[in-house]
Design a protein around this motif. Structure first.
Motif, PDB file in Angstrom:
ATOM      1  N   UNK A  25      10.582 -24.924 -14.068  1.00 58.27           N
ATOM      2  CA  UNK A  25       9.257 -24.496 -14.526  1.00 58.27           C
ATOM      3  C   UNK A  25       8.597 -23.793 -13.351  1.00 58.27           C
ATOM      4  N   UNK A  26       8.509 -22.475 -13.438  1.00 57.11           N
ATOM      5  CA  UNK A  26       8.024 -21.699 -12.295  1.00 57.11           C
ATOM      6  C   UNK A  26       6.550 -21.938 -11.996  1.00 57.11           C
ATOM      7  N   UNK A  27       5.862 -22.572 -12.927  1.00 60.69           N
ATOM      8  CA  UNK A  27       4.459 -22.895 -12.671  1.00 60.69           C
ATOM      9  C   UNK A  27       4.366 -24.013 -11.642  1.00 60.69           C
ATOM     10  N   UNK A  28       5.305 -24.943 -11.735  1.00 60.39           N
ATOM     11  CA  UNK A  28       5.254 -26.105 -10.865  1.00 60.39           C
ATOM     12  C   UNK A  28       6.075 -25.954  -9.592  1.00 60.39           C
ATOM     13  N   UNK A  29       7.016 -25.005  -9.605  1.00 60.19           N
ATOM     14  CA  UNK A  29       7.915 -24.867  -8.458  1.00 60.19           C
ATOM     15  C   UNK A  29       7.163 -24.394  -7.216  1.00 60.19           C
ATOM     16  N   UNK A  30       7.367 -25.079  -6.098  1.00 57.18           N
ATOM     17  CA  UNK A  30       6.723 -24.723  -4.839  1.00 57.18           C
ATOM     18  C   UNK A  30       7.654 -23.971  -3.904  1.00 57.18           C
ATOM     19  N   UNK A  31       8.902 -23.826  -4.292  1.00 56.58           N
ATOM     20  CA  UNK A  31       9.822 -23.035  -3.485  1.00 56.58           C
ATOM     21  C   UNK A  31      10.369 -23.730  -2.253  1.00 56.58           C
ATOM     22  N   UNK A  54      -2.398 -17.992 -10.202  1.00 54.04           N
ATOM     23  CA  UNK A  54      -1.396 -17.281  -9.400  1.00 54.04           C
ATOM     24  C   UNK A  54      -0.263 -18.248  -9.085  1.00 54.04           C
ATOM     25  N   UNK A  55       0.940 -17.819  -9.354  1.00 51.12           N
ATOM     26  CA  UNK A  55       2.078 -18.710  -9.151  1.00 51.12           C
ATOM     27  C   UNK A  55       2.865 -18.339  -7.906  1.00 51.12           C
ATOM     28  N   UNK A  56       3.572 -19.308  -7.371  1.00 51.13           N
ATOM     29  CA  UNK A  56       4.451 -19.078  -6.221  1.00 51.13           C
ATOM     30  C   UNK A  56       5.509 -18.040  -6.602  1.00 51.13           C
ATOM     31  N   UNK A  57       5.703 -17.057  -5.732  1.00 52.49           N
ATOM     32  CA  UNK A  57       6.651 -15.998  -6.035  1.00 52.49           C
ATOM     33  C   UNK A  57       8.083 -16.425  -5.713  1.00 52.49           C
ATOM     34  N   UNK A  58       8.246 -17.088  -4.563  1.00 57.31           N
ATOM     35  CA  UNK A  58       9.596 -17.416  -4.089  1.00 57.31           C
ATOM     36  C   UNK A  58      10.049 -18.735  -4.692  1.00 57.31           C
ATOM     37  N   UNK A 104       8.109  -9.924  -7.963  1.00 53.16           N
ATOM     38  CA  UNK A 104       6.759  -9.583  -8.420  1.00 53.16           C
ATOM     39  C   UNK A 104       5.868 -10.802  -8.446  1.00 53.16           C
ATOM     40  N   UNK A 105       4.589 -10.558  -8.173  1.00 53.65           N
ATOM     41  CA  UNK A 105       3.599 -11.634  -8.281  1.00 53.65           C
ATOM     42  C   UNK A 105       3.501 -12.009  -9.754  1.00 53.65           C
ATOM     43  N   UNK A 106       3.336 -13.305  -9.976  1.00 52.71           N
ATOM     44  CA  UNK A 106       3.249 -13.745 -11.368  1.00 52.71           C
ATOM     45  C   UNK A 106       1.934 -14.457 -11.621  1.00 52.71           C
ATOM     46  N   UNK A 107       1.446 -14.284 -12.830  1.00 51.50           N
ATOM     47  CA  UNK A 107       0.242 -15.011 -13.198  1.00 51.50           C
ATOM     48  C   UNK A 107       0.470 -15.718 -14.513  1.00 51.50           C
ATOM     49  N   UNK A 132       0.823  -1.208   0.000  1.00 52.11           N
ATOM     50  CA  UNK A 132       0.000   0.000   0.000  1.00 52.11           C
ATOM     51  C   UNK A 132       0.854   1.254   0.000  1.00 52.11           C
ATOM     52  N   UNK A 133       2.039   1.150   0.610  1.00 51.98           N
ATOM     53  CA  UNK A 133       2.922   2.326   0.678  1.00 51.98           C
ATOM     54  C   UNK A 133       3.813   2.433  -0.545  1.00 51.98           C
ATOM     55  N   UNK A 134       3.627   1.537  -1.497  1.00 48.89           N
ATOM     56  CA  UNK A 134       4.419   1.596  -2.721  1.00 48.89           C
ATOM     57  C   UNK A 134       5.786   0.952  -2.592  1.00 48.89           C
ATOM     58  N   UNK A 135       5.979   0.154  -1.527  1.00 52.08           N
ATOM     59  CA  UNK A 135       7.260  -0.526  -1.350  1.00 52.08           C
ATOM     60  C   UNK A 135       7.068  -1.996  -1.693  1.00 52.08           C
ATOM     61  N   UNK A 136       7.974  -2.558  -2.500  1.00 50.20           N
ATOM     62  CA  UNK A 136       7.834  -3.969  -2.859  1.00 50.20           C
ATOM     63  C   UNK A 136       7.818  -4.817  -1.595  1.00 50.20           C
ATOM     64  N   UNK A 137       6.798  -5.631  -1.405  1.00 52.53           N
ATOM     65  CA  UNK A 137       6.634  -6.370  -0.144  1.00 52.53           C
ATOM     66  C   UNK A 137       7.747  -7.357   0.170  1.00 52.53           C
ATOM     67  N   UNK A 138       8.615  -7.648  -0.796  1.00 55.65           N
ATOM     68  CA  UNK A 138       9.711  -8.578  -0.535  1.00 55.65           C
ATOM     69  C   UNK A 138      10.987  -7.872  -0.089  1.00 55.65           C
ATOM     70  N   UNK A 139      10.909  -6.543  -0.026  1.00 55.41           N
ATOM     71  CA  UNK A 139      12.052  -5.785   0.491  1.00 55.41           C
ATOM     72  C   UNK A 139      11.822  -5.512   1.963  1.00 55.41           C
ATOM     73  N   UNK A 140      11.327  -6.536   2.621  1.00 54.19           N
ATOM     74  CA  UNK A 140      10.870  -6.418   4.005  1.00 54.19           C
ATOM     75  C   UNK A 140      11.253  -7.694   4.749  1.00 54.19           C
ATOM     76  N   UNK A 141      11.595  -7.559   6.032  1.00 56.47           N
ATOM     77  CA  UNK A 141      11.875  -8.730   6.845  1.00 56.47           C
ATOM     78  C   UNK A 141      11.237  -8.535   8.213  1.00 56.47           C
ATOM     79  N   UNK A 142      10.543  -9.551   8.666  1.00 54.76           N
ATOM     80  CA  UNK A 142       9.902  -9.500   9.984  1.00 54.76           C
ATOM     81  C   UNK A 142      10.719 -10.334  10.961  1.00 54.76           C
TER      82      UNK A 142
END
Lengths: 426, 141, 568
Positions: free
Chosen positions: C530-536, C490-494, C134-137, C85-95
């Motif tokens: 194959x990023x469609x099948x990869x579960x990360x 929707x595909x797995x991002x990681x 980025x999210x992939x479809x 929402x703040x315009x920051x890529x959500x993967x540039x974050x660590x909790x």
């Protein structure tokens, strides 16, 4: 088919694994789902088991990802402490009145820190733990129950009985305890309904021959499941009430079968699972299983039976006629198929009861206007052709609400209800 | 040997089972050694033996890898590979002259908060007894 | 662009603040490289907290965010959404988990604070190495291929078909209906099998979204969920073989069962003695269009006066219970009694398998009608002038025999012979009995290990018609839920990716991938994910000897940074 029917929200009654699975499939397709659950937690009966047959999977670990997915899914509105009050309308356009009891804890503010439990002065039997341990009047049923937000049991809470007490509120740092919450009446407009109200166990108290609740060494299968559970009353230590580990166990199957008139499909396998588990925990334990007919259908179950048998379990095909005290032990009197009578001594007796439909099935069947079978389960419209559909268009049944069955069949039925609801064919 | 030293223990926990088990230990307010630092991975199968070796070479006194029980792996087989890699790793550590008791592979499920506590404390105790990692003084990176 | 890191520590009310000295933590991290702001907040997951965080990201122009609070399993998604929402890529974050795994488990405040600092520093080091993801479809084909035109295949096709979703139903023989069509009666309600199935076939034929291809076989199926390329060859008797190519998004296997070979069990006399039949033989006999026009007859044309039904034929050899035989044997009792009143029937069985609400009554009624049940194992069947003799042994060891005009054997059910062919074609595991394996025996009973391929009916295990129908509808449910026309998958991002320049073509990654998501590119001599099948899961990354396989968001450098800091 009108647009209304195609995209209308769906009501799923019961948040056990059947309800969870159906909700997830429906939500994933884009449908809005109202998932209502009578108790304060999701997961139904499955989360009471430490391990499940035939692969001895850890039940809670197995369904944890599904529970997390459910709670995070934006299309699913979970309403705990909720029950159906009235239903009207028809497929595509049902109007359902729901009564949601107040939890008295704010779902948003509460962070699940459990600080409110200790200060509560009230202690009562914990139903989830089959009365084997106590809980407070503000409680969650077991460690790991979701949502991780307690509920106030107004029947036992001092404050709700008119006394002065705000111990839980004072202990809460998040302003999550809210005594002003009220029961709510909601009206939901849905296009289809899935009944997934699960099962309850036959009340063993109805038979006197096994000494249940009278003899200390006699347990119900569900009590043993909780004793086996690592998050249960004994943290998974298998002990008798004296605190000692048992040396010999007798498992009695088909308890209540005569009264109910059907075979509950899963008990033989559940008993085998217990054998496997107990033998693992207490390698020297002597286990004897009493049974009438071994029900181990399908490609995977016989192998499990053979494995367990080879582990040194005794199987006696006999009817148990009575359990009595015999000094420090129990005496299990039985009569074999050939009519021979005998007695077996054991420290611990586990009774494996029949599965029944959930307690409020009759009431719900009446409200939904769907027939029940002679045994009280919800009836399919055409058993050979529409196993998850009911006589009412748009109302579906899945899982043990429809009849006793194992987890795999339950999940398949839940997925089938989603298939029928999402289907755009006639 | 090893009295009064503060160990550094690294724990690689898999997201689906052991990490959740560790969280449950937290919810139950069990005592977990402060010497244990957790690194979350998606699967115990992600844990490369090189990572474990790197940890030891960087002075870790103990390395714990925890995953789902065999058969329960969220990714089906990941933990089986973790098990195999671990067996090989132990052999390699022997040749490096490192005590294999400094590394541990444990299976902890999402509902085993108690067990996580037991594993963590038992391992920390073990490391205390073994004393500081001799690599700390022999190699500097 | 210069990095601007923000570090926020949540007090979590008193849960963290009471144990961890947050000011000390902030002081320790504020001066680290690229950290432009470090602050504390009472409850970051609250509405106010999230708004505060969003505002802060924008105000400080943060390029990376570290939040120290509860477990990522609680609020990772929450804060990732705030980033977005703040315009920051959500993967540039660590909790960072400083509650469940720090404040709540470390009694000593000083030790807890030290641990918190250590973990937060680790996260700060790690996040430097994060990349925006980025999210992939992926566009998917919603159509479905159903292999097998029995009751399971028919029901699946009916539920799936829609104007925007075509179903191809491929059947090897000339007619639909499979085995069900050859059961004159079905248990427990004794309805007509042909009647039931013909009604379903009629409905199916009228459905314009279902293309029925009889006398056809799928010769080749390549691809993955959302995108399978199918080649079907149709060969009618008098016509030339015709090939059809089409694309589908999912495949449903419903290849059914056969009875196991009873000839290989000579003690039963099947095919050597007259009047010894298997259950399917008996079913055929009872059909109006059968060899005796539905009349139950012995070889000599006479009706049998006594019948012995032998359960569990082949059970010991196969090692499983075929589930439905006891029930259909009671059906046989009724069929026999209805046509031949007074016929004597005896069952030789080991254990009655009658689970479920309706089945015990079915058995009890059968018993009450005078059918005899002898708990025993049939050891040998011999023939003579007076008919057949069935030798048996009871559980207690007593040996005896009974005479019967006719013997009906109930053999084990096994997967049909085509099952193996399709299992291989689609790379679906079979169990040691040849049945198609489900993805997860309990939680995913109709999906297979190959995403997009579903296994239903008796090809995956012996079961009743009702159960096969449930599975058909279940597979439909899973497909309808996942493949929505017009909606991207929707595909797995990681996911994992393999760097060409590092890959030596050793194929180790391919071996360890639980999802078959890695294939080998022969031309470039490298493995490709194959990023469609990869579960990360990262198994490939761990196995890769050259560091070519990298799991996004869990790369070696990222984990190494964490490691380095916690060991400081």
């Amino acid at each position: 088919m009108t647009d209304k029917k195609e995209n209308a929200p769906v009501l799923v009654i019961g948040a056990g694994i059947a309800g969870i699975e159906a909700s997830l499939l429906l939500a994933n397709s884009g449908r809005k789902v109202y998932l209502i659950e009578k108790t304060s937690y999701i997961g139904g009966n499955v989360i009471k088991f430490e391990e499940v047959f035939p692969n001895m999977d850890c039940a809670t670990c197995m369904i944890a990802p599904k529970q997390q997915e459910l709670l995070a899914d934006e299309n699913i509105e979970l309403l705990t402490l909720s029950e159906v009050e009235a239903v009207s309308g028809a497929a595509g356009d049902f109007s359902v009145k729901i009564k949601q009891k107040a939890r008295y804890i704010d779902l948003v503010n509460c962070i699940g820190c459990s600080a409110c439990f200790d200060p509560c002065p009230v202690e009562v039997d914990n139903e989830f733990e089959e009365g084997l341990t106590k809980r407070k009047a503000v409680y969650i049923p077991c460690a790991g129950a979701l949502p991780n937000v307690p509920v106030i049991d107004t029947e036992n809470c001092l404050r709700f009985k008119g006394k002065e007490c705000q111990a839980c509120q004072e202990a809460c740092a998040f302003e999550a305890v809210d005594y002003t919450q009220q029961d709510k009446e909601l009206e939901l407009k849905v296009g289809a309904i899935v009944v997934a109200t699960g099962f309850s166990m036959f009340d063993i108290g109805k038979t006197s021959r096994y000494g249940y609740k009278k003899l200390g060494g006699v347990y119900s299968a569900m009590e043993i499941e909780r004793i086996c559970a690592s998050n249960g009353p004994t943290q998974g230590q298998i002990t008798l009430r004296s605190g000692e580990a048992p040396k010999s166990v007798a498992i009695i199957n088909c308890v209540g079968r005569e009264e109910k008139g059907y075979c509950s499909a899963v008990c033989c396998m559940a008993a085998l699972k217990l054998c496997h588990f107990l033998k693992n925990k207490l390698p020297g334990l002597k286990i004897t299983q009493f049974y009438s007919d071994l029900c181990i259908p399908g490609k995977a179950y016989q192998h499990f039976y053979q494995e367990v048998k080879e582990g040194g379990i005794d199987f006696i095909r006999a009817e148990v006629t009575g359990v009595s005290e015999s000094g420090k032990e129990l005496a299990v009197k039985y009569k074999t198929d050939q009519g021979k009578e005998n007695t077996l001594a054991a420290d611990m007796v586990i009774l494996n009861p029949a599965l029944e439909p959930g307690a409020d099935s009759a009431k719900l069947a009446g409200m939904l206007n769907i027939p029940q079978s002679r045994e009280g389960f919800f009836s399919e419209k055409e058993p050979d052709l529409t196993p998850v559909a009911t006589a009412q268009d748009g109302i579906f049944i899945a899982g043990c609400a429809q009849g006793p069955k194992d987890i795999a069949e339950t999940i398949a039925e839940a997925e089938a209800t989603a298939g029928r609801i999402l289907s755009r064919s006639g | 040997m090893g009295e009064g030293f503060t160990p550094r223990i690294v724990g690689f926990l898999c997201n689906w089972c052991s990490y959740a088990g560790a969280d449950l230990a937290g919810a139950a307010k069990l005592e977990i050694p402060a010497s244990l630092s957790v690194i979350r991975v998606m699967c115990s199968g992600r844990v490369d033996p090189v990572l474990v070796a790197t940890a030891l070479l960087h002075g870790a006194d103990g390395v714990l890898v925890a995953g789902c029980h065999p058969g329960d792996c969220h990714y089906r087989e990941g933990n089986y590979y973790a098990r195999r890699r671990f067996a090989l790793l132990k052999k390699t550590l022997e040749t490096l002259g490192l005590d294999t008791k400094r590394v541990m592979l444990a299976w902890v499920s999402a509902s085993e908060g108690q067990r996580f506590g037991e594993v963590a404390n038992q391992f920390a105790g073990q490391i205390m007894e073994l004393g500081p990692n001799p690599m700390k003084t022999k190699i500097s990176l | 662009m210069a990095k601007r890191l923000g570090v926020y520590v949540c007090e979590c009310g008193t849960n963290i603040a009471d144990k961890v000295d947050i000011d000390k933590v902030l002081a320790a991290v504020r001066t680290l490289k690229d950290v432009v702001v470090a602050d504390r907040y009472k409850l970051l997951c609250s509405g106010d907290g999230q708004a505060y965080l969003k505002q802060s990201i924008i105000e400080h122009g943060l390029t990376h965010l570290v939040v120290a609070a509860c477990s990522p399993k609680q609020h990772e998604t929450t804060f990732m959404n705030v980033c977005e929402q703040a315009g920051l890529n959500p993967y540039l974050f660590q909790l960072v988990n400083i509650r469940e795994q720090c404040a709540w488990v470390t009694p000593d405040g000083e030790a807890a604070t030290d641990k918190a600092i250590r973990q937060i520093r680790a996260a700060i080091s790690r996040v430097h190495y994060h990349t925006a993801l980025e999210k992939k479809g992926m566009e998917c084909n919603p159509d479905v291929l159903v292999i097998g035109g029995g009751i399971a295949g028919i029901k699946a096709s009916q539920i799936l078909a829609a104007p925007n979703r075509k179903v191809y139903l491929v059947e090897k023989t000339a007619s639909l209906g499979g085995k069900t069509r050859r059961f004159s009666k079905l248990f427990v309600n004794m309805e007509s099998g042909p009647g039931l199935i013909e009604g379903e076939i009629e409905r199916l034929r009228q459905n314009k979204s279902i293309e029925v291809l009889t006398q056809s076989e799928a010769e080749q199926i390549l691809g993955f969920l959302g995108n399978f390329e199918v080649k079907v060859v149709s060969s009618a008797e008098d016509k030339e073989a015709k090939e059809q190519d089409f694309n589908v998004g999912a495949v449903v296997l419903a290849t059914g069962f056969d009875l196991s070979d009873t000839k290989g069990l000579p003690q039963y006399g099947y095919s050597t003695l007259d009047n010894v039949y298997t259950s399917l033989d008996f079913e055929e006999m009872c059909l109006a269009d059968g060899p005796t026009q539905g009349k139950i007859r012995l070889k000599n044309g006479q009706p049998p006066r006594s019948v012995a039904i032998i359960h569990c034929v082949g059970r010991a050899e196969k090692g499983y219970c075929s589930k439905v035989c006891c029930l259909y044997s009671f059906k046989f009792d009724r069929m026999l009694q209805s046509q031949l009143p007074g016929v004597k029937i005896a069952h030789l069985y080991s254990d009655l398998c009658i689970p479920g609400k309706a089945n015990q009554k079915f058995y009890e009624d059968t018993r009450e009608s005078g059918v005899e049940f002898v708990r025993s194992a049939a050891t040998e069947i011999t023939g003579g002038d007076k008919g057949l003799t069935v030798k048996y042994e009871t559980e207690s060891g007593t040996k005896d025999d009974l005479a019967a005009d006719m013997v009906i054997l109930l053999p084990a059910m096994e997967p049909s012979p085509d099952t193996g062919r399709f299992a291989e074609m689609l790379n679906i595991p079979q169990d040691d009995k040849g049945f198609l394996a489900e993805e997860h025996q309990l939680l995913s009973p109709v999906a297979s290990a190959v995403e997009g391929v579903f296994v239903i009916g008796c090809a995956r295990g012996p079961q009743s018609i009702a159960e096969s129908i449930v599975q058909a509808e279940a597979a439909a449910g899973k497909i309808l839920s996942a493949l929505v026309p017009g909606r991207e998958l929707e595909l797995e991002v990681k996911t994992s990716q393999i760097l060409e320049s590092f890959c030596t073509g050793c194929k180790t990654c391919i071996e360890v991938c639980p999802y078959g998501a890695i294939t080998f590119d022969e031309d470039r001599h490298i493995s490709v994910v194959n990023e469609v099948l990869c579960h990360g899961c990262g198994n490939c990354a761990a196995a890769c000897p050259s560091g070519a396989a990298r799991l996004k968001h869990f790369t070696f450098p990222q984990i190494y940074q964490e490691l380095k800091e916690v060991l400081r």
